[in-house]
Enzyme design. Structure first.
Site, PDB file in Angstrom:
ATOM      1  N   ASP A  49       0.838  -1.199   0.000  1.00 36.95           N
ATOM      2  CA  ASP A  49       0.000   0.000   0.000  1.00 36.95           C
ATOM      3  C   ASP A  49       0.872   1.247   0.000  1.00 36.95           C
ATOM      4  OD1 ASP A  49      -2.858   1.197   0.669  1.00 36.95           O
ATOM      5  OD2 ASP A  49      -1.391   2.258   1.904  1.00 36.95           O
ATOM      6  N   TYR A  54       3.166   9.701  -0.464  1.00 36.81           N
ATOM      7  CA  TYR A  54       4.258   9.110   0.336  1.00 36.81           C
ATOM      8  C   TYR A  54       5.624   9.331  -0.329  1.00 36.81           C
ATOM      9  CZ  TYR A  54       0.358   6.455   2.457  1.00 36.81           C
ATOM     10  OH  TYR A  54      -0.820   6.080   3.049  1.00 36.81           O
ATOM     11  N   LYS A  83      -2.771   5.950  -4.362  1.00 37.24           N
ATOM     12  CA  LYS A  83      -3.888   6.862  -4.053  1.00 37.24           C
ATOM     13  C   LYS A  83      -3.658   8.229  -4.686  1.00 37.24           C
ATOM     14  CE  LYS A  83      -3.689   4.723   0.539  1.00 37.24           C
ATOM     15  NZ  LYS A  83      -2.272   4.568   0.885  1.00 37.24           N
ATOM     16  N   HIS A 116      -7.651   9.494  -1.742  1.00 37.76           N
ATOM     17  CA  HIS A 116      -6.957   9.464  -0.450  1.00 37.76           C
ATOM     18  C   HIS A 116      -7.795  10.050   0.696  1.00 37.76           C
ATOM     19  CE1 HIS A 116      -2.537   9.247   1.063  1.00 37.76           C
ATOM     20  NE2 HIS A 116      -3.372   9.017   2.050  1.00 37.76           N
TER      21      HIS A 116
HETATM   22  N1  LIG Z   1      -5.209   6.289   3.728  1.00 33.08           N
HETATM   23  C1  LIG Z   1      -4.633   7.037   4.639  1.00 33.08           C
HETATM   24  O1  LIG Z   1      -4.991   8.221   4.848  1.00 33.08           O
HETATM   25  C2  LIG Z   1      -3.528   6.454   5.451  1.00 33.08           C
HETATM   26  C3  LIG Z   1      -3.037   7.155   6.571  1.00 33.08           C
HETATM   27  C4  LIG Z   1      -2.003   6.578   7.308  1.00 33.08           C
HETATM   28  C5  LIG Z   1      -1.511   5.335   6.951  1.00 33.08           C
HETATM   29  N2  LIG Z   1      -1.991   4.679   5.837  1.00 33.08           N
HETATM   30  C6  LIG Z   1      -1.460   3.363   5.402  1.00 33.08           C
HETATM   31  O2  LIG Z   1      -1.498   2.456   6.495  1.00 33.08           O
HETATM   32  C7  LIG Z   1      -0.194   1.950   6.753  1.00 33.08           C
HETATM   33  C8  LIG Z   1      -0.005   1.610   8.218  1.00 33.08           C
HETATM   34  O3  LIG Z   1      -0.250   2.742   9.047  1.00 33.08           O
HETATM   35  P1  LIG Z   1       0.925   3.572   9.777  1.00 33.08           P
HETATM   36  O4  LIG Z   1       2.173   3.468   9.011  1.00 33.08           O
HETATM   37  O5  LIG Z   1       0.373   4.934  10.016  1.00 33.08           O
HETATM   38  O6  LIG Z   1       1.047   2.931  11.210  1.00 33.08           O
HETATM   39  P2  LIG Z   1       1.109   1.455  11.867  1.00 33.08           P
HETATM   40  O7  LIG Z   1       1.209   0.395  10.853  1.00 33.08           O
HETATM   41  O8  LIG Z   1      -0.015   1.428  12.855  1.00 33.08           O
HETATM   42  O9  LIG Z   1       2.442   1.544  12.728  1.00 33.08           O
HETATM   43  C9  LIG Z   1       3.696   1.680  12.134  1.00 33.08           C
HETATM   44  C10 LIG Z   1       4.719   1.972  13.251  1.00 33.08           C
HETATM   45  O10 LIG Z   1       4.809   0.847  14.120  1.00 33.08           O
HETATM   46  C11 LIG Z   1       6.133   0.302  14.072  1.00 33.08           C
HETATM   47  N3  LIG Z   1       5.972  -1.169  14.042  1.00 33.08           N
HETATM   48  C12 LIG Z   1       5.485  -1.926  13.047  1.00 33.08           C
HETATM   49  N4  LIG Z   1       5.409  -3.221  13.407  1.00 33.08           N
HETATM   50  C13 LIG Z   1       5.883  -3.291  14.663  1.00 33.08           C
HETATM   51  C14 LIG Z   1       6.067  -4.354  15.573  1.00 33.08           C
HETATM   52  N5  LIG Z   1       5.731  -5.606  15.268  1.00 33.08           N
HETATM   53  N6  LIG Z   1       6.577  -4.063  16.810  1.00 33.08           N
HETATM   54  C15 LIG Z   1       6.901  -2.796  17.133  1.00 33.08           C
HETATM   55  N7  LIG Z   1       6.748  -1.742  16.329  1.00 33.08           N
HETATM   56  C16 LIG Z   1       6.236  -1.977  15.082  1.00 33.08           C
HETATM   57  C17 LIG Z   1       6.776   0.858  12.824  1.00 33.08           C
HETATM   58  O11 LIG Z   1       8.169   1.045  12.988  1.00 33.08           O
HETATM   59  P3  LIG Z   1       9.279   0.297  12.048  1.00 33.08           P
HETATM   60  O12 LIG Z   1       8.995   0.689  10.626  1.00 33.08           O
HETATM   61  O13 LIG Z   1      10.572   0.862  12.565  1.00 33.08           O
HETATM   62  O14 LIG Z   1       9.113  -1.170  12.309  1.00 33.08           O
HETATM   63  C18 LIG Z   1       6.088   2.223  12.706  1.00 33.08           C
HETATM   64  O15 LIG Z   1       6.709   3.163  13.557  1.00 33.08           O
HETATM   65  C19 LIG Z   1       0.703   3.092   6.234  1.00 33.08           C
HETATM   66  O16 LIG Z   1       2.053   2.714   6.060  1.00 33.08           O
HETATM   67  C20 LIG Z   1      -0.003   3.446   4.952  1.00 33.08           C
HETATM   68  O17 LIG Z   1       0.285   2.522   3.940  1.00 33.08           O
HETATM   69  C21 LIG Z   1      -3.000   5.235   5.098  1.00 33.08           C
END
Ligand SMILES: NC(=O)c1ccc[n+]([C@@H]2O[C@H](COP(=O)([O-])OP(=O)(O)OC[C@H]3O[C@@H](n4cnc5c(N)ncnc54)[C@H](OP(=O)(O)O)[C@@H]3O)[C@@H](O)[C@H]2O)c1
Length: 280
Positions: A49, A54, A83, A116
């Site tokens: 994704d 990004y 997106k 988005h």
């Molecule tokens: N559509 C939208 O508006 C929107 C908005 C936000 C996000 N998104 C999508 O959703 C995805 C996920 O959301 P997110 O990136 O905001 O947050 P998330 O997946 O909830 O959390 C990511 C964070 O957690 C850490 N992490 C991941 N796995 C871990 C584990 N097993 N143990 C400890 N820490 C861990 C990562 O660090 P490390 O990388 O250092 O492991 C990073 O700091 C995004 O990457 C994006 O593709 C979409």
């Protein structure tokens, strides 16, 4: 209920989407995002994704090309989402933004193209552009992101194609039950962003208790809870060990008590922006 990392859910247009994928928000363009995508694909992930916003579509594209050349995968084995960003919304500008995303990704189609955010006064024209892209076969599925029920109701009044997916912030402190039910009733699959609360939920005491009971990590418990709720999930990590850990959730099952306990952690708490008060 998926039993394997590569299991798919059938969207309302018949396209099969993996239940589980890698999110790459904040993964830096270049080696960081390329290595993350490579580690994920090597582990068995098949869905990635990204988004124009990004600024890492080129790196994703390079990693996908490499996987196809060196991992014996074909393009059809991978599911790539991107997106259209807010400043590109509108009919013509979305068509142009889509072509730019395709060219950065070095793909001739994407699997899922999303609006988005529901930019006021624009998202319906943006959606018309996505319908054209879909009809031309350049996106196998189209959907939205950050749409509340009222945005969907409004969009559905004027659309020819029902969105396949609504990707929203969803985690144990923002369970989105009403939206989940509404999307279920409309045949729209909910997909969770920030499933780990951007890392903020990992020291939650209640979740730690459930994790200990199953001999799993809090991240694994949350991701499993998503799947058992029928929600597609895309945790982000750029760390190969955590990428593997997050994908290793198919050897345990949360029982009804665990599921209820997690559902009750809801506080309607957002770590990201509120779709009704978002101006970029
Ligand atoms: N559509 C939208 O508006 C929107 C908005 C936000 C996000 N998104 C999508 O959703 C995805 C996920 O959301 P997110 O990136 O905001 O947050 P998330 O997946 O909830 O959390 C990511 C964070 O957690 C850490 N992490 C991941 N796995 C871990 C584990 N097993 N143990 C400890 N820490 C861990 C990562 O660090 P490390 O990388 O250092 O492991 C990073 O700091 C995004 O990457 C994006 O593709 C979409």
């Amino acid at each position: 209920m998926p039993n394997h990392l590569q299991d798919t859910v059938t969207l309302n247009n018949g396209v099969k989407m993996p239940w589980f994928g890698l999110g790459v928000y904040l993964a830096k363009e270049g080696a960081e995002v390329e290595n993350a995508v490579k580690a994920a694909i090597d582990y068995g992930y098949r869905s990635i994704d990204t988004a124009a916003a990004y600024h890492n579509e080129e790196g994703v594209g390079r990693a996908v090309t490499q996987a196809i050349q060196h991992n014996g995968l074909s393009r059809e084995n991978l599911f790539i989402t991107t997106k259209v960003w807010n400043s590109d919304q509108g009919y013509e500008s979305t068509l142009e933004a889509f072509e730019k995303s395709l060219s950065r990704l070095k793909l001739d189609y994407v699997d899922l193209y999303l609006v988005h955010w529901p930019v006021k006064e624009k998202y319906k024209d943006t959606w018309k552009a996505l319908e054209k892209i879909y009809k031309e076969g350049k996106a196998r599925a189209i959907g939205v992101s950050n749409f509340q029920i009222h945005h969907l109701e409004d969009l559905l009044q004027d659309s020819e194609v029902v969105p396949t997916v609504n990707q929203v912030e969803l985690h144990p402190e923002l369970t989105q039950k009403e939206l989940l039910q509404y999307c279920h009733d409309q045949g729209i699959r909910l997909e969770a962003w920030s499933p780990l609360g951007q890392g903020n939920l990992l020291d939650h005491e209640v979740l730690q208790g459930i994790a200990k009971k199953h001999g799993k990590s809090v991240a694994q418990v949350i991701l499993r809870w998503d799947l058992q709720n029928g929600v597609v999930v895309i945790p982000k990590s750029v760390n190969p060990d955590r990428i593997a850990q997050n994908g290793n959730i198919f050897d345990f099952v949360l029982d009804a008590d665990d599921m209820r306990t997690i559902d009750q952690l809801n506080r309607n708490r957002r770590f990201g922006s509120d779709p009704d008060n978002f101006n970029i």
